[in-house]
Design a protein around this motif. Structure first.
Motif, mmCIF file in Angstrom:
data_model
loop_
_atom_site.group_PDB
_atom_site.id
_atom_site.type_symbol
_atom_site.label_atom_id
_atom_site.label_comp_id
_atom_site.label_asym_id
_atom_site.label_seq_id
_atom_site.Cartn_x
_atom_site.Cartn_y
_atom_site.Cartn_z
ATOM 1 N N ALA A 1 -8.548 8.842 7.447
ATOM 2 C CA ALA A 1 -8.140 7.470 7.159
ATOM 3 C C ALA A 1 -9.017 6.850 6.069
ATOM 4 O O ALA A 1 -8.514 6.126 5.194
ATOM 5 C CB ALA A 1 -8.213 6.631 8.437
ATOM 6 N N GLU A 14 -6.338 4.322 -1.940
ATOM 7 C CA GLU A 14 -5.702 3.022 -2.168
ATOM 8 C C GLU A 14 -6.601 2.114 -2.996
ATOM 9 O O GLU A 14 -6.128 1.356 -3.848
ATOM 10 C CB GLU A 14 -5.368 2.361 -0.830
ATOM 11 N N GLU A 46 -4.702 -5.797 2.621
ATOM 12 C CA GLU A 46 -4.250 -4.634 3.392
ATOM 13 C C GLU A 46 -5.369 -3.605 3.583
ATOM 14 O O GLU A 46 -5.530 -3.052 4.679
ATOM 15 C CB GLU A 46 -3.042 -3.989 2.698
ATOM 16 N N ILE A 47 -6.133 -3.342 2.516
ATOM 17 C CA ILE A 47 -7.218 -2.358 2.628
ATOM 18 C C ILE A 47 -8.308 -2.876 3.567
ATOM 19 O O ILE A 47 -8.842 -2.119 4.397
ATOM 20 C CB ILE A 47 -7.808 -2.035 1.233
ATOM 21 N N PRO A 97 0.822 -1.218 0.000
ATOM 22 C CA PRO A 97 0.000 0.000 0.000
ATOM 23 C C PRO A 97 0.856 1.269 0.000
ATOM 24 O O PRO A 97 1.938 1.293 0.581
ATOM 25 C CB PRO A 97 -0.803 -0.110 1.302
ATOM 26 N N TYR A 110 -7.160 -2.498 7.069
ATOM 27 C CA TYR A 110 -7.164 -1.080 7.432
ATOM 28 C C TYR A 110 -8.583 -0.601 7.742
ATOM 29 O O TYR A 110 -8.822 0.115 8.728
ATOM 30 C CB TYR A 110 -6.571 -0.281 6.267
ATOM 31 N N TYR A 151 -0.910 4.456 0.540
ATOM 32 C CA TYR A 151 -1.667 5.510 1.219
ATOM 33 C C TYR A 151 -2.169 5.131 2.614
ATOM 34 O O TYR A 151 -2.701 5.983 3.323
ATOM 35 C CB TYR A 151 -2.872 5.919 0.354
ATOM 36 N N LEU A 152 -2.060 3.874 2.997
ATOM 37 C CA LEU A 152 -2.664 3.423 4.257
ATOM 38 C C LEU A 152 -1.739 3.711 5.441
ATOM 39 O O LEU A 152 -1.024 2.840 5.928
ATOM 40 C CB LEU A 152 -2.976 1.917 4.186
ATOM 41 N N GLU A 153 -1.785 4.930 5.901
ATOM 42 C CA GLU A 153 -0.931 5.365 7.008
ATOM 43 C C GLU A 153 -1.565 4.985 8.344
ATOM 44 O O GLU A 153 -2.705 5.357 8.639
ATOM 45 C CB GLU A 153 -0.718 6.877 6.955
ATOM 46 N N LYS A 154 -0.818 4.271 9.173
ATOM 47 C CA LYS A 154 -1.335 3.812 10.469
ATOM 48 C C LYS A 154 -1.616 4.969 11.424
ATOM 49 O O LYS A 154 -2.557 4.919 12.219
ATOM 50 C CB LYS A 154 -0.323 2.852 11.119
ATOM 51 N N GLN A 214 -7.921 8.030 2.760
ATOM 52 C CA GLN A 214 -6.708 7.303 2.347
ATOM 53 C C GLN A 214 -7.072 5.917 1.812
ATOM 54 O O GLN A 214 -6.489 5.453 0.826
ATOM 55 C CB GLN A 214 -5.738 7.161 3.525
ATOM 56 N N ALA A 215 -8.031 5.271 2.448
ATOM 57 C CA ALA A 215 -8.471 3.953 1.981
ATOM 58 C C ALA A 215 -9.105 4.052 0.589
ATOM 59 O O ALA A 215 -8.928 3.167 -0.254
ATOM 60 C CB ALA A 215 -9.466 3.353 2.973
#
Length: 434
Positions: free
Chosen positions: A345, A352, A395-396, A331, A399, A333-336, A348-349
């Protein structure tokens, strides 16, 4: 005499490799797929990755197996470059376990038990009533084969004690450490095993053919030579896995470079002699070599490069640029750290997911073009794009699940199921492209 030496050395080396492989296969069978699942569940803490790399390498008895496995997981997008570097650092330490195992050869005359171990291991493997019994039988059999091989190598080197030519060559090693490093690199690249190179050096030292100071540069070269396996494994893979292999080489080459100073001055050899109680003798020289191998890798991995892992990552990325048109598996764009701000968030999802859709669209376009034009070129990229889409789906989804556990506004809460359905639909588009 030369033929006898060659035959004993070749046969001993073959038994050593067979023993190592047998032990490794038995332990990997005992561990099952837990090695893979452990790597997939790796945390983002580099120290944990280092410990994991040590544990896995001690278990499978091969740093090459660990690094190749790591390169494969990076290629699949399951590990980041930073996580891969931490595991590789641990693998460099874990591989020194074999040298300690070989040291028991001299300390306890363990070759006396090699043949009984082969017999017991074979009986357990053939007649064991449980799977665990057969697996441990395989391990004991490998243990016996390994030390039988060492015994044959020791016998092979015995006649060479009188060789003036060999003494002169080894004397050159002692005065020219760079030459010794080169020899260590070449031998390890040819044998594709750092453990085999260390074993040869330890047996030669135990047989009185090589002194401790001469062995150290060869050990350093061995650490560079072992990186060739990961380089070969990364051929034809994506940029991420090539970066992981490049990081392995970078860590070991830089480590050997700075270690040249204490080696040339004799400081490193004196440090090891100080750490081992009693005078340096033929009986404990294998222990000195094992310790020197471990200390170098502990200093290089834990003291020098673990704190600098971010710098190593940046340097590796700079040295290994991305190929044109290559798909980023992980990924973007998936910033924790944005999870505590759910609206941001979710945006960002969405970004992505759009990127995932673009990759799936390109996969479908390549499939159609390749099919209609009867051109295998575009078709080769379809599988890579589909792998990237599969990884992004996981991952998405993960997230979005983490976002859903926060306190959400109604609009944000309603958007998450829609996004989850969209992600699954996009993944099916990539499947159809394949």
């Amino acid at each position: 005499m030369t033929i006898d030496v060659a035959f004993n050395l070749l046969g001993g080396l073959g038994l050593f490799f067979l023993g190592m492989r047998t032990m490794s296969e038995s332990l990997k069978t005992v561990a099952g797929d837990r090695l893979k699942s452990t790597l997939e569940l790796l945390t983002r803490k580099p120290f944990v990755g280092l410990l994991l790399g040590i544990a896995i390498t001690c278990l499978v008895q091969s740093s090459s197996a660990t690094t190749v496995m790591t390169v494969g997981f990076v290629n699949a997008g399951l590990l980041s470059l930073r996580q891969a570097i931490s595991i590789i650092l641990g693998a460099n330490i874990g591989t020194t376990f074999t040298a300690w195992l070989i040291s028991f050869f001299a300390l306890f005359k363990i070759t006396n038990y090699a043949l009984p171990a082969i017999g017991v291991g074979f009986m357990l493997q053939m007649f064991g009533r449980t799977r665990a019994a057969t697996r441990w039988g395989q391990f004991i059999l490998g243990f016996g084969l390994l030390f039988s091989g060492l015994g044959f190598m020791k016998d092979a080197f015995a006649p060479l004690r009188q060789s003036e030519m060999l003494k002169n060559v080894l004397l050159t090693f002692g005065t020219q450490p760079l030459f010794g490093i080169l020899i260590g690199i070449v031998i390890t690249m040819l044998l594709q095993s750092s453990s085999a190179t260390i074993a040869i050096v330890q047996i030669m030292a135990f047989s009185g053919l090589m002194n401790f100071e001469t062995a150290i540069p060869i050990i350093l070269g061995d650490n560079i030579g072992t990186t060739i396996t990961a380089q070969l494994a990364a051929i034809g893979t994506n940029t991420a896995s090539r970066r992981a292999a490049r990081a392995h080489a970078l860590l070991n080459v830089l480590g050997v470079c700075y270690m040249l100073v204490p080696v040339y001055t004799g400081l490193y050899a004196r440090l090891i002699e100080w750490m081992v109680p009693g005078p340096l003798t033929g009986d404990n020289v294998m222990l000195h070599i094992a310790l020197s191998h471990s200390i170098f890798n502990i200093i290089n991995s834990m003291v020098i490069f673990l704190p600098l892992i971010g710098l190593v990552e940046k340097l590796t990325v700079r040295l290994t640029p991305r190929r044109a048109g290559e798909v980023e598996m992980r990924p973007m764009y998936l910033e924790k750290h944005l999870l505590d701000s759910p609206p941001v968030a979710i945006r960002q999802a969405v970004k992505e997911t759009v990127r995932m859709m673009e990759i799936a669209r390109d996969a479908l376009r390549d499939a159609v073009e390749g099919f209609l034009a009867n051109d295998p070129g575009p078709l080769e990229k379809v599988r890579e794009r589909e792998d990237a889409v599969d990884n992004l789906q996981k991952e998405i989804t993960r997230y979005l699940v983490e976002i859903s556990q926060r306190s959400l506004e109604q609009a944000d809460a309603e958007s998450i199921p829609v996004l989850l359905h969209s992600v699954n639909d996009v993944e099916r588009v990539a499947d159809h492209a394949v």
